[in-house]
Design an enzyme around this catalytic site. Structure first.
Site, PDB file in Angstrom:
ATOM      1  N   SER A 119       0.845  -1.199   0.000  1.00 55.44           N
ATOM      2  CA  SER A 119       0.000   0.000   0.000  1.00 55.44           C
ATOM      3  C   SER A 119       0.883   1.253   0.000  1.00 55.44           C
ATOM      4  CB  SER A 119      -0.954  -0.054   1.195  1.00 55.44           C
ATOM      5  OG  SER A 119      -1.899   0.972   1.130  1.00 55.44           O
ATOM      6  N   HIS A 132      -3.775  -0.365  -4.518  1.00 55.54           N
ATOM      7  CA  HIS A 132      -5.247  -0.511  -4.399  1.00 55.54           C
ATOM      8  C   HIS A 132      -5.842  -0.160  -5.762  1.00 55.54           C
ATOM      9  CE1 HIS A 132      -4.947  -0.642   0.012  1.00 55.54           C
ATOM     10  NE2 HIS A 132      -4.172   0.419  -0.057  1.00 55.54           N
ATOM     11  N   GLU A 147      -4.994  -4.933  -5.006  1.00 53.74           N
ATOM     12  CA  GLU A 147      -4.882  -5.460  -3.644  1.00 53.74           C
ATOM     13  C   GLU A 147      -4.558  -6.959  -3.683  1.00 53.74           C
ATOM     14  OE1 GLU A 147      -8.533  -4.296  -1.700  1.00 53.74           O
ATOM     15  OE2 GLU A 147      -7.944  -2.183  -1.648  1.00 53.74           O
TER      16      GLU A 147
END
Lengths: 282, 282
Positions: B123, B165, B192
């Site tokens: 992330s 993401h 993800e």
């Protein structure tokens, strides 16, 4: 040894700056490629051909890379590859990055610069030189989250982020904002009619009628920009500020600023070796 | 030979991804430094210490660089310098760049990575890995001028700009915008629970349950972003798009995408040599 990197702050009048660029590039034997891509004025290339001729350069040629497809032109690439110095004009720096980025022109410029070719740029041409380029931003001396838009530039160095027309357009805030995002590179604000000569040894010295602003973020102890909303004022603690007029110098490796007169600048030995064509700023 | 660069798109579930990262880092002999700086949850470091212990790593240590002054801690720097792999957690990537940028931690990470240490990030930790980092931006699949804010990241490579993401937060538009400013780097969108393993040879292969999106700007013939007003839709012509699921690969030097099954991926010989601890994604 890589070539010199010479950002100029726009509105260039001092003849000594181009004299020195020409001398570094070989004097009467210099071969100067002019890249007018940033400009929307069609005769900008021809204008600088005449300027360099007045500075004693017989081989000065404008390569007008206007579209991305122009960047595959074999004759122009060959001329560029054989240049001893490149001069990038002003205009809009996004025209440079969108037209030259990822093309053979960008590749040749980086490769030849690493091998010793010198690259100067004025205004938009100055902003474009480094790895992180300021595309645009708001005026004002206080940093605010989101007040600057950055993108990838030409990539000759990632040690500095360059801003130009610096004092004249009140750009301290946007340069501080750029550093607040990541206090890694030095901020280098260049006033109009002023040049930062960044040597292969990463020493910067100054010529021209204005000054350059160095922001050294090494001792920054805190930046609040990770938590700030767009437009919000930010806290930034511990940046070191140097203002350097002609003759002063700063070394990006040692972080030492020296306020010597131009007659004793660290590049003087080199300048002297370049011969009579060089006029230093007084 | 530099170490692997392993951006993970967040919401990591597939155990095979960490298994392979651990195997690359030395298996049972791995020494994994965890950097939880991006996170606002105080036990994030301890959480990942337990995760890596479950993956068979006895030497996993969280180094919680929370303030810039923490980045001078000699014991932590020494531990970091001796790590074989580094894992950077999620959170806010601007906390990484504002806390680690220009400090000895950033320096050690770049230097050790160049010497072979592997660095993975999930992330925010993924966004931070490359030279040009997406700090934040708007959602949506169409690029618009000013919809993305970029700044300097850790700087392990300037060949890719990473977004994460990717499918889940509809980020194609902001990644295209980043490339429209300068069609130099490749766009690398990571879904993800998916990882892009970027080898020292600049070949990328994919593991996990999602896909990675590669945007190759080499043949971009035109970008209008130099003329666009902030918020305005832009024209961008000729970008090449590849979507790669587990087992597929892409080479950043040759620009060749290969859709092989994971059993014949270009990294399989290496993977096999790493032994039984490695489980490839199916």
């Amino acid at each position: 040894m890589r070539g010199w990197i010479i950002p100029i702050g726009g509105k260039l009048l001092a003849p000594s700056i181009l004299d020195r660029f020409v001398a570094l590039s070989g004097g009467a034997a210099a071969r100067i490629a002019i890249i007018p891509t940033a400009s929307s004025e069609p005769d900008m290339g021809a204008f600088y051909e005449r300027v360099f001729q007045r500075h004693g350069v017989t081989q000065a040629k404008a390569l007008n890379f206007e579209r991305r497809s122009d960047c595959d032109d074999r004759d122009w690439l060959e001329w560029l590859g054989g240049a001893t110095g490149v001069f990038i004009t002003g205009g809009n720096q996004l025209k440079l990055s969108t037209t030259l980025g990822g093309t053979p022109v960008g590749h040749v410029l980086r490769e030849r610069h690493a091998a010793g070719m010198h690259i100067a740029g004025t205004s938009a041409g100055a902003a474009y030189l480094s790895e992180h380029m300021i595309a645009y931003g708001a005026e004002g001396s206080s940093p605010r989250a989101g007040m600057v838009t950055m993108c990838a530039g030409l990539g000759l160095t990632n040690r500095v982020i360059i801003d130009q027309h610096f004092r004249q357009r009140d750009r301290l805030g946007r340069l501080l904002t750029a550093l607040a995002y990541n206090p890694f590179a030095f901020g280098l604000g260049v006033d109009e009619d002023t040049a930062a000569f960044i040597g292969p040894d990463d020493t910067i010295d100054v010529m021209g009628t204005g000054s350059i602003t160095i922001i050294d973020p090494t001792n920054v102890s805190f930046s609040s920009i990770a938590e700030a909303e767009p437009g919000e004022a930010i806290t930034l603690l511990g940046a070191t500020l140097h203002l350097l007029a002609a003759g002063a110098s700063f070394n990006l490796r040692t972080r030492l600023a020296v306020a010597t007169a131009s007659t004793t600048s660290p590049h003087d030995a080199l300048n002297a070796a370049l011969g009579d064509s060089l006029v230093t700023a007084e």
